[in-house]
Motif scaffolding. Structure first.
Motif, PDB file in Angstrom:
ATOM      1  N   ILE A 177     116.041  16.641  22.802  1.00 41.31           N
ATOM      2  CA  ILE A 177     117.068  16.671  21.760  1.00 41.31           C
ATOM      3  C   ILE A 177     117.267  18.123  21.337  1.00 41.31           C
ATOM      4  CG2 ILE A 177     117.719  15.874  19.457  1.00 41.31           C
ATOM      5  CD1 ILE A 177     117.504  13.622  21.527  1.00 41.31           C
ATOM      6  N   TRP A 178     118.526  18.541  21.229  1.00 42.50           N
ATOM      7  CA  TRP A 178     118.803  19.927  20.838  1.00 42.50           C
ATOM      8  C   TRP A 178     118.295  20.223  19.433  1.00 42.50           C
ATOM      9  CZ3 TRP A 178     123.969  22.634  22.353  1.00 42.50           C
ATOM     10  CH2 TRP A 178     124.061  22.695  23.752  1.00 42.50           C
ATOM     11  N   GLY A 179     117.730  21.421  19.257  1.00 41.87           N
ATOM     12  CA  GLY A 179     117.350  21.921  17.950  1.00 41.87           C
ATOM     13  C   GLY A 179     116.003  21.412  17.474  1.00 41.87           C
ATOM     14  N   THR A 180     115.781  21.556  16.181  1.00 42.66           N
ATOM     15  CA  THR A 180     114.485  21.212  15.587  1.00 42.66           C
ATOM     16  C   THR A 180     114.400  19.762  15.146  1.00 42.66           C
ATOM     17  OG1 THR A 180     115.226  21.820  13.370  1.00 42.66           O
ATOM     18  CG2 THR A 180     114.275  23.586  14.725  1.00 42.66           C
ATOM     19  N   GLY A 181     115.534  19.096  15.051  1.00 42.99           N
ATOM     20  CA  GLY A 181     115.553  17.725  14.558  1.00 42.99           C
ATOM     21  C   GLY A 181     115.635  17.619  13.058  1.00 42.99           C
ATOM     22  N   THR A 195     117.795  12.643   9.100  1.00 36.53           N
ATOM     23  CA  THR A 195     117.584  13.773   9.998  1.00 36.53           C
ATOM     24  C   THR A 195     117.934  13.380  11.427  1.00 36.53           C
ATOM     25  OG1 THR A 195     115.276  13.214  10.504  1.00 36.53           O
ATOM     26  CG2 THR A 195     115.687  14.617   8.548  1.00 36.53           C
ATOM     27  N   ILE A 196     118.230  14.377  12.238  1.00 32.32           N
ATOM     28  CA  ILE A 196     118.494  14.134  13.656  1.00 32.32           C
ATOM     29  C   ILE A 196     117.252  13.543  14.324  1.00 32.32           C
ATOM     30  CG2 ILE A 196     118.980  15.267  15.858  1.00 32.32           C
ATOM     31  CD1 ILE A 196     121.421  14.939  14.055  1.00 32.32           C
ATOM     32  N   ALA A 197     116.067  13.963  13.875  1.00 31.70           N
ATOM     33  CA  ALA A 197     114.831  13.395  14.424  1.00 31.70           C
ATOM     34  C   ALA A 197     114.735  11.907  14.127  1.00 31.70           C
ATOM     35  CB  ALA A 197     113.612  14.134  13.852  1.00 31.70           C
ATOM     36  N   ALA A 198     115.058  11.505  12.898  1.00 28.52           N
ATOM     37  CA  ALA A 198     115.024  10.084  12.536  1.00 28.52           C
ATOM     38  C   ALA A 198     116.087   9.304  13.306  1.00 28.52           C
ATOM     39  CB  ALA A 198     115.220   9.925  11.035  1.00 28.52           C
ATOM     40  N   LEU A 199     117.250   9.915  13.498  1.00 27.59           N
ATOM     41  CA  LEU A 199     118.289   9.264  14.291  1.00 27.59           C
ATOM     42  C   LEU A 199     117.815   9.049  15.729  1.00 27.59           C
ATOM     43  CD1 LEU A 199     121.222   8.272  14.691  1.00 27.59           C
ATOM     44  CD2 LEU A 199     121.808  10.648  15.266  1.00 27.59           C
ATOM     45  N   ALA A 200     117.197  10.054  16.314  1.00 28.78           N
ATOM     46  CA  ALA A 200     116.709   9.940  17.695  1.00 28.78           C
ATOM     47  C   ALA A 200     115.698   8.804  17.810  1.00 28.78           C
ATOM     48  CB  ALA A 200     116.090  11.260  18.150  1.00 28.78           C
ATOM     49  N   GLU A 201     114.839   8.665  16.811  1.00 28.45           N
ATOM     50  CA  GLU A 201     113.850   7.589  16.826  1.00 28.45           C
ATOM     51  C   GLU A 201     114.527   6.230  16.750  1.00 28.45           C
ATOM     52  OE1 GLU A 201     110.557   5.928  17.591  1.00 28.45           O
ATOM     53  OE2 GLU A 201     110.525   8.119  17.319  1.00 28.45           O
ATOM     54  N   LEU A 202     115.567   6.114  15.928  1.00 24.82           N
ATOM     55  CA  LEU A 202     116.326   4.866  15.833  1.00 24.82           C
ATOM     56  C   LEU A 202     117.002   4.525  17.158  1.00 24.82           C
ATOM     57  CD1 LEU A 202     118.326   4.658  12.454  1.00 24.82           C
ATOM     58  CD2 LEU A 202     116.737   2.981  13.396  1.00 24.82           C
ATOM     59  N   GLY A 229     109.552   6.410  26.444  1.00 25.38           N
ATOM     60  CA  GLY A 229     109.039   7.767  26.616  1.00 25.38           C
ATOM     61  C   GLY A 229     109.017   8.571  25.325  1.00 25.38           C
ATOM     62  N   ALA A 230     108.737   9.855  25.475  1.00 26.42           N
ATOM     63  CA  ALA A 230     108.596  10.746  24.329  1.00 26.42           C
ATOM     64  C   ALA A 230     109.930  11.407  23.981  1.00 26.42           C
ATOM     65  CB  ALA A 230     107.552  11.820  24.630  1.00 26.42           C
ATOM     66  N   ILE A 231     110.027  11.850  22.729  1.00 21.93           N
ATOM     67  CA  ILE A 231     111.152  12.662  22.271  1.00 21.93           C
ATOM     68  C   ILE A 231     110.644  14.082  22.072  1.00 21.93           C
ATOM     69  CG2 ILE A 231     112.826  13.056  20.422  1.00 21.93           C
ATOM     70  CD1 ILE A 231     112.657  10.051  19.797  1.00 21.93           C
ATOM     71  N   VAL A 232     111.304  15.044  22.707  1.00 16.54           N
ATOM     72  CA  VAL A 232     110.932  16.447  22.534  1.00 16.54           C
ATOM     73  C   VAL A 232     112.150  17.201  21.990  1.00 16.54           C
ATOM     74  CG1 VAL A 232     109.188  16.397  24.348  1.00 16.54           C
ATOM     75  CG2 VAL A 232     111.540  17.021  24.921  1.00 16.54           C
ATOM     76  N   PHE A 233     111.893  18.232  21.229  1.00 17.43           N
ATOM     77  CA  PHE A 233     112.968  18.996  20.608  1.00 17.43           C
ATOM     78  C   PHE A 233     113.053  20.377  21.249  1.00 17.43           C
ATOM     79  CE2 PHE A 233     111.810  15.745  17.596  1.00 17.43           C
ATOM     80  CZ  PHE A 233     113.055  15.262  17.219  1.00 17.43           C
ATOM     81  N   ASP A 234     114.236  20.695  21.745  1.00 18.91           N
ATOM     82  CA  ASP A 234     114.478  21.987  22.393  1.00 18.91           C
ATOM     83  C   ASP A 234     114.910  22.975  21.314  1.00 18.91           C
ATOM     84  OD1 ASP A 234     115.229  24.160  23.854  1.00 18.91           O
ATOM     85  OD2 ASP A 234     116.616  23.098  25.178  1.00 18.91           O
ATOM     86  N   THR A 235     113.930  23.706  20.777  1.00 20.63           N
ATOM     87  CA  THR A 235     114.210  24.598  19.649  1.00 20.63           C
ATOM     88  C   THR A 235     114.937  25.873  20.068  1.00 20.63           C
ATOM     89  OG1 THR A 235     111.994  25.525  19.853  1.00 20.63           O
ATOM     90  CG2 THR A 235     112.283  23.710  18.300  1.00 20.63           C
ATOM     91  N   SER A 236     115.155  26.048  21.376  1.00 17.08           N
ATOM     92  CA  SER A 236     115.971  27.180  21.818  1.00 17.08           C
ATOM     93  C   SER A 236     117.460  26.901  21.599  1.00 17.08           C
ATOM     94  CB  SER A 236     115.718  27.475  23.304  1.00 17.08           C
ATOM     95  OG  SER A 236     116.241  26.435  24.126  1.00 17.08           O
ATOM     96  N   LYS A 237     117.792  25.647  21.341  1.00 19.35           N
ATOM     97  CA  LYS A 237     119.177  25.255  21.092  1.00 19.35           C
ATOM     98  C   LYS A 237     119.467  25.288  19.588  1.00 19.35           C
ATOM     99  CE  LYS A 237     119.891  24.217  25.452  1.00 19.35           C
ATOM    100  NZ  LYS A 237     120.748  25.078  26.302  1.00 19.35           N
ATOM    101  N   PRO A 238     120.741  25.494  19.225  1.00 22.32           N
ATOM    102  CA  PRO A 238     121.075  25.627  17.802  1.00 22.32           C
ATOM    103  C   PRO A 238     121.006  24.308  17.055  1.00 22.32           C
ATOM    104  CG  PRO A 238     123.062  25.671  19.141  1.00 22.32           C
ATOM    105  CD  PRO A 238     121.907  25.693  20.105  1.00 22.32           C
ATOM    106  N   ASP A 239     120.713  24.411  15.765  1.00 19.44           N
ATOM    107  CA  ASP A 239     120.682  23.243  14.878  1.00 19.44           C
ATOM    108  C   ASP A 239     122.062  22.921  14.312  1.00 19.44           C
ATOM    109  OD1 ASP A 239     118.139  22.181  14.896  1.00 19.44           O
ATOM    110  OD2 ASP A 239     117.398  23.487  13.297  1.00 19.44           O
ATOM    111  N   GLY A 240     122.891  23.933  14.153  1.00 19.36           N
ATOM    112  CA  GLY A 240     124.160  23.728  13.466  1.00 19.36           C
ATOM    113  C   GLY A 240     123.955  23.712  11.962  1.00 19.36           C
ATOM    114  N   THR A 241     124.924  23.194  11.239  1.00 18.31           N
ATOM    115  CA  THR A 241     124.868  23.134   9.784  1.00 18.31           C
ATOM    116  C   THR A 241     123.661  22.311   9.317  1.00 18.31           C
ATOM    117  OG1 THR A 241     127.270  23.231   9.728  1.00 18.31           O
ATOM    118  CG2 THR A 241     126.173  22.509   7.725  1.00 18.31           C
ATOM    119  N   PRO A 242     122.899  22.805   8.337  1.00 17.71           N
ATOM    120  CA  PRO A 242     121.697  22.081   7.918  1.00 17.71           C
ATOM    121  C   PRO A 242     121.970  20.663   7.424  1.00 17.71           C
ATOM    122  CG  PRO A 242     121.683  24.309   7.054  1.00 17.71           C
ATOM    123  CD  PRO A 242     123.028  24.099   7.656  1.00 17.71           C
TER     124      PRO A 242
END
Length: 326
Positions: A206-210, A257-264, A273-286
């Motif tokens: 998933i892009w960003g920090t979640g 949060t995007i992390a909670a959405l990904a879990e849903l 499988g697992a969810i990993v966050f690609d922190t090299s990608k932008p988060d966008g607006t907080p």
């Protein structure tokens, strides 16, 4: 019996337009006029004029738009601003000249400044700089709001017209765009988790920090809100808006949060499988959350919980997307 109004739904094949069609039909409306793009090019003023003069609808839902994600908006800014400006100008003006009294424009939350205070109120419009990636589309939607307001100000009293605008938060549901590059966050996640499940992939990135927070509204809720706003008595509607600020926000009322959405989404799809966050990608607006207090005071609130809506959306994806069976 009261005669049914003649209703034109512009963009009836799109995600929002088709949901409006479902809502109207569920309410017993059958005097509905539609045209495909091949039958009526809304950017062609002469064609729109001929259509309006012939059909003379009582109500118009302007759900037609050229839409896309960040990639599409960045790649084709001229097409996005031109097509949307032309559709709005033609439909609103020719509706007026044909004597249409009621029109509802469907907009977007991107009309608000990139750094608007959260939750975003209707009064935030035109108070700051827009998000650069979709500024052309946002400018077109702002112009649509101002077209409605201007026609109301100049012709409302003399011609009895009442043109309104609703601004939805992030929408999802049946009829969404699941393109690998041009889709929004929920359809993109549904596709990604589904493909990972089929392929037995050990993880999904998933892009960003979640951590960014987003609000999502099921499209049939948006359709119900649109019909509700269209049919509100003018005296009631006017007490919650103003001639210079006539649009209404339509939101779910909560974000996550995007992390909670990904879990849903993972749970809905059944991916193990697992969810990993690609922190090299932008988060966008907080955070992006709509303030829908005005609409709530007018008697409407969202009905479809996010997880239920995601299950409906996933079933639609599996049923209608060819890649789902590959």
């Amino acid at each position: 019996m009261t005669e049914q109004p003649k209703i034109f739904v512009a963009g009836h094949r799109g995600m929002v337009g088709s949901a409006i069609m479902r809502t109207l039909r569920a309410q017993g409306q059958d005097n509905i006029v539609t045209r495909t793009h091949a039958e009526l090019d809304l950017t062609d003023q002469a064609a729109v004029r001929a259509f309006m003069q012939t059909e003379r609808p009582n109500q118009v839902y302007l759900a037609a738009a050229k839409v896309g994600g960040i990639h599409a908006n960045n790649t084709y800014p001229a097409e996005f601003i031109y097509a949307n400006l032309m559709m709005e100008a033609n439909v609103i003006h020719e509706a007026f000249t044909a004597g249409v009294k009621q029109l509802l424009l469907l907009g977007s939350s991107c009309i608000y400044p990139k750094l608007a205070p959260q939750p975003m109120m209707e009064s935030a419009l035109l108070t700051g700089t827009l998000e650069p990636t979709n500024e052309p589309y946002a400018i077109a939607k702002i112009a649509g709001i101002k077209l409605c307001e201007s026609y109301n100000r100049q012709y409302g009293a003399s011609h009895g017209i009442d043109y309104r605008s609703v601004m939805p938060t992030n929408l999802y549901g049946p009829g969404d765009n699941y393109h690998p590059e041009n889709s929004h966050v929920i359809p993109a996640m549904l596709r990604r988790f589904h493909m990972a499940k089929l392929e037995g992939a050990p993880s999904v990135a998933i892009w960003g920090t979640g951590t960014p927070r987003r609000e999502f509204l099921y499209v049939d809720d948006m359709a119900a809100a649109s019909v509700h706003v269209m049919n509100l008595d003018k005296s009631i509607y006017d007490t919650h808006t103003s001639p210079m600020q006539s649009h209404l926000n339509v939101g779910y009322g909560e974000d996550l949060t995007i992390a909670a959405l990904a879990e849903l989404v993972r749970r809905v799809v059944g991916y193990q499988g697992a969810i990993v966050f690609d922190t090299s990608k932008p988060d966008g607006t907080p955070r992006k959350l709509m303030d829908s207090t005005r609409l709530a005071s007018l008697g409407w609130r969202a009905q479809v919980p996010l997880e239920d809506g995601l299950r409906h959306a996933y079933a639609d994806f599996v049923r209608n997307t060819s890649t789902a069976s590959n």
